[in-house]
Design a protein around this motif. Structure first.
Motif, PDB file in Angstrom:
ATOM      1  N   ALA A 105       0.874  -1.172   0.000  1.00  0.00           N
ATOM      2  CA  ALA A 105       0.000   0.000   0.000  1.00  0.00           C
ATOM      3  C   ALA A 105       0.910   1.220   0.000  1.00  0.00           C
ATOM      4  O   ALA A 105       1.840   1.306   0.794  1.00  0.00           O
ATOM      5  CB  ALA A 105      -0.904  -0.008   1.220  1.00  0.00           C
ATOM      6  N   ASN A 106       0.674   2.146  -0.931  1.00  0.00           N
ATOM      7  CA  ASN A 106       1.523   3.333  -0.990  1.00  0.00           C
ATOM      8  C   ASN A 106       1.026   4.409  -0.026  1.00  0.00           C
ATOM      9  O   ASN A 106       0.069   4.204   0.718  1.00  0.00           O
ATOM     10  CB  ASN A 106       1.641   3.846  -2.433  1.00  0.00           C
ATOM     11  N   LYS A 107       1.663   5.589  -0.072  1.00  0.00           N
ATOM     12  CA  LYS A 107       1.318   6.675   0.860  1.00  0.00           C
ATOM     13  C   LYS A 107      -0.108   7.180   0.669  1.00  0.00           C
ATOM     14  O   LYS A 107      -0.706   7.720   1.588  1.00  0.00           O
ATOM     15  CB  LYS A 107       2.309   7.831   0.693  1.00  0.00           C
ATOM     16  N   LYS A 108      -0.647   7.014  -0.539  1.00  0.00           N
ATOM     17  CA  LYS A 108      -2.022   7.454  -0.816  1.00  0.00           C
ATOM     18  C   LYS A 108      -3.043   6.375  -0.460  1.00  0.00           C
ATOM     19  O   LYS A 108      -4.210   6.481  -0.800  1.00  0.00           O
ATOM     20  CB  LYS A 108      -2.168   7.791  -2.301  1.00  0.00           C
ATOM     21  N   TYR A 179       3.417  -1.841 -12.935  1.00  0.00           N
ATOM     22  CA  TYR A 179       2.736  -1.765 -11.660  1.00  0.00           C
ATOM     23  C   TYR A 179       1.338  -1.208 -11.863  1.00  0.00           C
ATOM     24  O   TYR A 179       1.096  -0.413 -12.730  1.00  0.00           O
ATOM     25  CB  TYR A 179       3.523  -1.012 -10.586  1.00  0.00           C
ATOM     26  N   THR A 180       0.454  -1.757 -11.078  1.00  0.00           N
ATOM     27  CA  THR A 180      -0.922  -1.326 -11.120  1.00  0.00           C
ATOM     28  C   THR A 180      -1.248  -0.754  -9.762  1.00  0.00           C
ATOM     29  O   THR A 180      -0.707  -1.177  -8.750  1.00  0.00           O
ATOM     30  CB  THR A 180      -1.860  -2.513 -11.415  1.00  0.00           C
ATOM     31  N   SER A 181      -2.111   0.229  -9.748  1.00  0.00           N
ATOM     32  CA  SER A 181      -2.533   0.765  -8.472  1.00  0.00           C
ATOM     33  C   SER A 181      -4.039   0.986  -8.505  1.00  0.00           C
ATOM     34  O   SER A 181      -4.617   1.269  -9.539  1.00  0.00           O
ATOM     35  CB  SER A 181      -1.801   2.060  -8.134  1.00  0.00           C
ATOM     36  N   ASP A 182      -4.633   0.825  -7.372  1.00  0.00           N
ATOM     37  CA  ASP A 182      -6.069   0.923  -7.235  1.00  0.00           C
ATOM     38  C   ASP A 182      -6.345   1.371  -5.809  1.00  0.00           C
ATOM     39  O   ASP A 182      -5.519   1.197  -4.940  1.00  0.00           O
ATOM     40  CB  ASP A 182      -6.687  -0.460  -7.499  1.00  0.00           C
ATOM     41  N   ALA A 183      -7.509   1.929  -5.581  1.00  0.00           N
ATOM     42  CA  ALA A 183      -7.863   2.320  -4.215  1.00  0.00           C
ATOM     43  C   ALA A 183      -7.895   1.076  -3.328  1.00  0.00           C
ATOM     44  O   ALA A 183      -8.484   0.086  -3.691  1.00  0.00           O
ATOM     45  CB  ALA A 183      -9.208   3.020  -4.213  1.00  0.00           C
ATOM     46  N   ALA A 184      -7.233   1.128  -2.205  1.00  0.00           N
ATOM     47  CA  ALA A 184      -7.162  -0.041  -1.317  1.00  0.00           C
ATOM     48  C   ALA A 184      -8.416  -0.185  -0.501  1.00  0.00           C
ATOM     49  O   ALA A 184      -9.154   0.737  -0.313  1.00  0.00           O
ATOM     50  CB  ALA A 184      -5.953   0.080  -0.398  1.00  0.00           C
TER      51      ALA A 184
END
Length: 184
Positions: A105-108, A179-184
């Motif tokens: 999980a990133n900072k956002k 890399y993929t990112s999505d709301a956790a």
């Protein structure tokens, strides 16, 4: 028999990708979201590519996590995203190479899934091309591998349906970072 089976599976994958792309483009693809553990789904996807990776002499590494991240997404689409990314990594990584998968999980507070391979890489001028439907980098190395050029564009569209993003960083002969990112 193995060749016939492989050929039939390949044709089925192509047809499914074309049908999925058509549904997404027409705005007819509906997500069935649920909350699930990402690491467990990644392990399931790794089972599908493990045999081919071993046959190609590749090391697959799913990095451990301290706390199992949860994701609210369409589980089937999530698996398809991972399988497309992992299949590409296996296809374009030469014998003795490695593929590392991590989930953080990133900072956002977005869930980030990274797939880093030591494959042939993609030239900077080809990055935009490979994200387009039927787009393929045109090198002698990529021509040795079968495919339609739908995988990454489909992944990108599926990520968009989830309000996420696909990020592709690569350099020719230096591998690839997806890399993929999505709301956790």
């Amino acid at each position: 028999m193995d060749d016939i089976n492989d050929g039939a599976r390949h044709l089925l994958e192509i047809l499914n990708d074309i049908l999925d792309m058509s549904k997404v483009e027409a705005g007819e693809y509906h997500l069935e979201e649920e909350i699930f553990e990402t690491h467990m789904e990644i392990e399931r996807c790794l089972r599908f590519v493990k045999e081919r990776a071993a046959k190609n002499g590749l090391q697959l590494n799913l990095l451990p996590v301290e706390q199992e991240p949860l994701l609210n997404a369409d589980r089937r689409v999530f698996k398809q995203i991972l399988l497309n990314l992992l299949s590409n990594a296996v296809k374009f990584t030469e014998r003795g190479g490695s593929i590392d998968i991590s989930v953080v999980a990133n900072k956002k507070e977005e869930l980030v899934i990274q797939i880093v391979d030591t494959g042939i890489g993609i030239a900077e001028e080809d990055l935009a091309i490979v994200l387009q439907p039927f787009g393929q980098a045109d090198t002698s190395l990529t021509r040795q591998v079968e495919g339609t050029g739908l995988g990454l564009s489909l992944v990108q569209r599926f990520m968009g349906l989830h309000q996420g993003s696909l990020n592709l960083e690569s350099e020719l002969e230096k591998g690839c970072l997806l890399y993929t990112s999505d709301a956790a």
